[in-house]
Write a protein that holds these residues in place. Structure first.
Motif, short mmCIF file in Angstrom:
data_model
loop_
_atom_site.label_atom_id
_atom_site.label_comp_id
_atom_site.label_asym_id
_atom_site.label_seq_id
_atom_site.Cartn_x
_atom_site.Cartn_y
_atom_site.Cartn_z
N ARG A 1 -0.57 7.11 -2.22
CA ARG A 1 -1.24 7.65 -3.39
C ARG A 1 -2.74 7.36 -3.33
O ARG A 1 -3.19 6.47 -2.62
N ALA A 2 -3.50 8.10 -4.14
CA ALA A 2 -4.93 7.82 -4.27
C ALA A 2 -5.13 6.42 -4.83
O ALA A 2 -4.26 5.88 -5.53
N ALA A 3 -6.28 5.83 -4.55
CA ALA A 3 -6.53 4.45 -4.93
C ALA A 3 -6.37 4.23 -6.44
O ALA A 3 -5.89 3.18 -6.88
N ASN A 4 -6.77 5.23 -7.23
CA ASN A 4 -6.67 5.04 -8.68
C ASN A 4 -5.24 5.20 -9.20
O ASN A 4 -4.99 5.04 -10.39
N ARG A 5 -4.29 5.55 -8.33
CA ARG A 5 -2.88 5.62 -8.72
C ARG A 5 -2.09 4.44 -8.16
O ARG A 5 -0.88 4.36 -8.35
N ARG A 6 -2.76 3.54 -7.46
CA ARG A 6 -2.10 2.35 -6.94
C ARG A 6 -2.24 1.20 -7.94
O ARG A 6 -3.07 1.24 -8.85
N SER B 1 3.65 2.58 -8.08
CA SER B 1 2.32 2.01 -7.89
C SER B 1 2.22 1.15 -6.64
O SER B 1 1.12 0.77 -6.24
N PRO C 1 0.84 -1.20 0.00
CA PRO C 1 0.00 0.00 0.00
C PRO C 1 0.87 1.25 0.00
O PRO C 1 1.96 1.26 0.58
N GLU D 1 -3.46 -1.81 -7.89
CA GLU D 1 -4.73 -2.52 -8.07
C GLU D 1 -5.67 -1.75 -8.99
O GLU D 1 -6.32 -2.33 -9.87
N GLY D 2 -5.76 -0.44 -8.79
CA GLY D 2 -6.65 0.37 -9.61
C GLY D 2 -6.17 0.46 -11.05
O GLY D 2 -6.97 0.40 -11.99
#
Length: 771
Positions: free
Chosen positions: A263-268, A750, A260, A270-271
């Motif tokens: 970063r925001a979820a959409n920059r990780r 990421s 983890p 999984e997203g």
């Protein structure tokens, strides 16, 4: 300190060691080294030094420097490819991570007295070695090139006037094949020659599901020729020419997990993977599979020539070593480690050339006073032409989703080419004196003065991608890859030295204490520098301050009984302005650059011992405790899990990467006389076990990039005939331990991280003969 030495090096039988398997006929008092530039008994040398014989190296599968760490606990070796290789001793030598050509190695690699400047040479197979000496601690007053952490001194077998042929063949699983051969003998009454060959092949240990082919194979070939001219009883010259090539599809890493980040979820990861509809073939690195979509190529050609002249003149011996060497590097890597078109090209071919000249004179001024003095000149050029190109998935992986979606094709085919030229010049005067104050007390002062001059010309340009005049879109492209041009030139003069006090407590106990100062010369950033507030290259970051080293060591070398040794050492090393690698997690212009950590401190205790019990059993053990920390590093790069948070963190007090607090090796061999197939000889069985406790695999400690401790067991069983033939079966990693050589954060920030699994269990047979 603990040692191995072949009877062959002393003119004796098939296998004799001071640590590891010991032939009953060889006494510890016969083991000699040249660590201090003259032949000495190992136990009398007031330096922590390990000596590995050619036979033990062959028996244990130590056919290059990379495997020394399994035998010598103080040695660490890491390699993501030959260029990005680092030899460390006691946790010091080179920064952990991507290697920058602009810094000097802290551990010197010498082959037949010639300094090899590029660490890639450590991945090559040994060609016809006689023995290997591993010296720990600064060695600047005895060796041509300054070394702050130690030296590895490899000596080849010399031409002989008695004809002899040696052959060794090995076969194993994974289609492993290795052949070694050497021929030596007289050409004329005063001229002898030696021709040596080594070749190693093995299938890969990883499988690429995209290409349906294996990766990380072995494909090495080396040849060496020598001519020895004995001009007179006091003058001889040796000309050596060598060439080695590697052609592996090698050094791929596989997905090991996701951490983890901030970063925001959409920059990780999984997203991003969900948006792209992607899943790797496995998240378990020990499945040993990848779907990398860029070819892996780790091709290198290394060679050179050296002329060594030894002349007994006056009260001593004059040695001249003149050498020219080259290294050509032709790589291709999948820098994103995934089957996605993120970074589709990543290559940084290089051509390195070096010339060196060393003059050294050693001898005795009186019965109580001997000396070594020398001069050294070294010049190196490195020319690199790099290329990096992004693919269709780069925008989503590297940019915010809104920017990627709003500008299709922004990074498709967007790339960077670089042209980097550098020149290094080094000159030094060095020397050491040994004064026997009494029959038991010796003083050994040494001094070195060194001058270094370095310059770099760096130019990078960008091409391709979406052609636009929109300043905002251009800024997005430049946030990934940007043009940059700068030049820098610097020089530095350093004075360093040491004082060792050696005392013979008794006939079986020698004590020593050393105080030394040393340095690693000024560095250059050859891979780009940060930009300043105006967007121009920050030229103050183009050079890196030299390291200043202060070293203390005490030791005991003892022989508690005939055929046995027990040696101890304790040390502390402090480094101001430690040259560290700062790694940027993004794919952008700065994959990594050099900076100075304020202070590093390493302290430790080492023990090694060996014993020969009866006529057939020999045992050895070696243990190293190493406490290595950043004493002060207030502006370090953040660890993986803090990606998207602070740009710098204070990691003062944290441990240095790549260093296990505990490491050790233990093993031995039992041999008994037997007859086999009409030949008299001995049957033997040997076991070698190495252990490393957990260590950090990240320049800044990360809980996701720690490698658990592991142990490896190697074994062999065979027969040695009195007429020089040997046959044995062997197994490496006998219990099939799963372990990592290293873990690293994948570019892009990421949270994805990848690893290089260590080799699983392998087995095979070796046949060796001399005639």
């Amino acid at each position: 300190m603990f040692a191995f030495a072949a009877a062959a090096a002393l003119g004796g039988g098939p296998a004799a060691y001071a640590q590891g398997p010991v032939a009953p006929t060889v006494d510890v008092d016969e083991i000699t080294v040249t660590a201090r530039r003259r032949v000495e008994l190992l136990q009398d040398v007031p330096i922590p030094v390990t000596v590995l014989s050619s036979n033990l190296a062959a028996d244990t599968g130590t056919y290059n420097v990379t495997r020394l760490k399994e035998i010598v606990p103080s040695v660490q070796f890491y390699s993501t490819n030959p260029r990005n290789s680092a030899i460390n001793i006691r946790g010091l030598g080179s920064p952990y991570g991507l290697i920058n050509d602009g810094i000097e190695p802290g551990v010197g690699l010498y082959i037949d007295g010639v300094f090899h400047a590029r660490p890639a040479a450590a991945t090559l197979d040994f060609v016809d070695i006689d023995q290997i000496e591993i010296l720990r601690g600064p060695q600047g007053t005895l060796y041509g090139k300054n070394t702050t952490a130690g030296a590895i001194n490899v000596t080849s077998k010399r031409p002989q006037f008695t004809p002899r042929t040696d052959v060794e063949l090995s076969f194993g699983d994974l289609n492993y094949q290795q052949a070694k051969a050497s021929v030596t003998g007289p050409i004329t009454e005063r001229l002898a020659g030696r021709l040596s060959f080594s070749g190693t092949r093995r299938d890969g240990v990883l499988y690429n599901t995209a290409t349906q082919d294996d990766l990380n194979d072995l494909n090495n070939l080396g040849v060496k020729g020598q001519l020895l001219l004995v001009v007179s009883d006091s003058l001889e010259a040796t000309l050596a020419v060598d060439y080695t090539r590697q052609r592996p599809e090698g050094y791929a890493q596989v997905v090991a997990g996701v951490a983890p980040t901030l970063r925001a979820a959409n920059r990780r990861y999984e997203g991003i993977a969900a948006d792209l509809g992607y899943a790797p073939p496995s998240f378990d690195a020990f499945d040993r599979v990848t779907d990398a979509d860029t070819p892996h190529r780790s091709y290198q050609d290394v060679g050179g020539a050296a002329l060594t002249v030894d002349w007994d003149v006056g009260p001593g011996s004059l040695t001249s070593i003149t050498a020219w060497r080259y290294w050509d590097w032709n790589p291709s890597n999948d820098r994103d480690f995934l089957g996605l078109p993120i970074t589709t090209i990543s290559a940084n071919p290089s051509e390195q050339r070096q010339i060196s000249q060393e003059l050294r004179y050693s001898g005795d001024l009186s019965e109580n006073l001997n000396f070594v003095v020398g001069a050294f000149l070294f010049r190196q050029t490195i020319d690199s032409t790099g290329k990096q190109e992004q693919g269709s998935a780069a925008a989503r992986f590297l940019l915010a989703p809104s920017a990627a979606a709003a500008t299709p094709g922004l990074l498709d085919g967007y790339g960077q080419t670089s042209d980097i030229s550098s020149t290094f010049l080094s000159a030094a005067l060095f020397g050491q004196v040994e004064w026997a104050v009494t029959e038991r007390l010796r003083l050994l002062p040494g001094l070195r003065i060194n001058y270094d001059q370095k310059e770099v010309d760096y130019q990078s340009t960008v091409y391709g991608g979406l052609q636009t005049t929109d300043a905002a879109l251009i800024a997005l492209q430049r946030s990934i890859l940007a043009p940059q041009t700068y030049a820098a030139k610097t020089d530095d003069t350093n004075l360093s030295g040491q004082l060792t006090v050696a005392y013979e407590v008794s006939d079986r106990v020698n004590a020593y204490a050393t105080y030394a100062t040393s340095f690693k010369s000024v560095g250059l950033n050859l891979g780009g520098v940060p930009n300043d507030a105006s967007g121009a290259p920050a030229l103050d970051a183009a050079t890196v301050r030299p390291e200043e080293v202060t070293h203390y060591e005490v030791g005991l070398k003892t022989q508690p009984f005939r055929g046995g040794t027990a040696n101890f050492s304790a040390y502390q090393t402090e480094i101001d302005d430690f040259q560290a690698q700062v790694v940027n997690a993004s794919v952008g212009v700065l994959r990594g650059y050099l900076a100075n950590a304020e202070k590093v401190r390493v302290r430790g205790v080492e023990f090694d011992g060996q014993a020969r019990i009866g006529d057939g059993l020999s045992l050895y053990t070696a243990v190293a405790y190493t406490d290595a920390i950043y004493a002060s590093f207030t502006d370090a790069p953040p660890p993986l899990e803090l990606t998207g948070g602070p740009q710098v963190v204070d990691i003062s007090g944290s441990r240095l990467p790549g260093v296990s607090k505990w490491a050790g090796s233990i093993g031995g061999e039992y041999a008994a006389p037997v007859g086999l197939a009409g030949r008299e000889g001995e049957a033997f069985a040997g076991v070698d076990v190495s252990y490393r406790s957990s260590f950090s695999s990240s320049p800044s400690p990360s809980q996701y990039l720690n490698i658990d401790g592991y142990s490896l067991t190697n074994a062999r069983l065979g027969f040695r005939a009195e007429d020089g033939w040997t046959a044995f079966v062997w197994a490496r990693n006998l219990f099939d331990e799963n372990y990592y050589e290293l873990l690293s954060a994948a570019p892009g920030g990421s949270g994805l991280f990848v690893g290089l699994p260590g080799d699983g269990r392998t087995f095979g047979v070796t046949l060796r003969g001399s005639f």
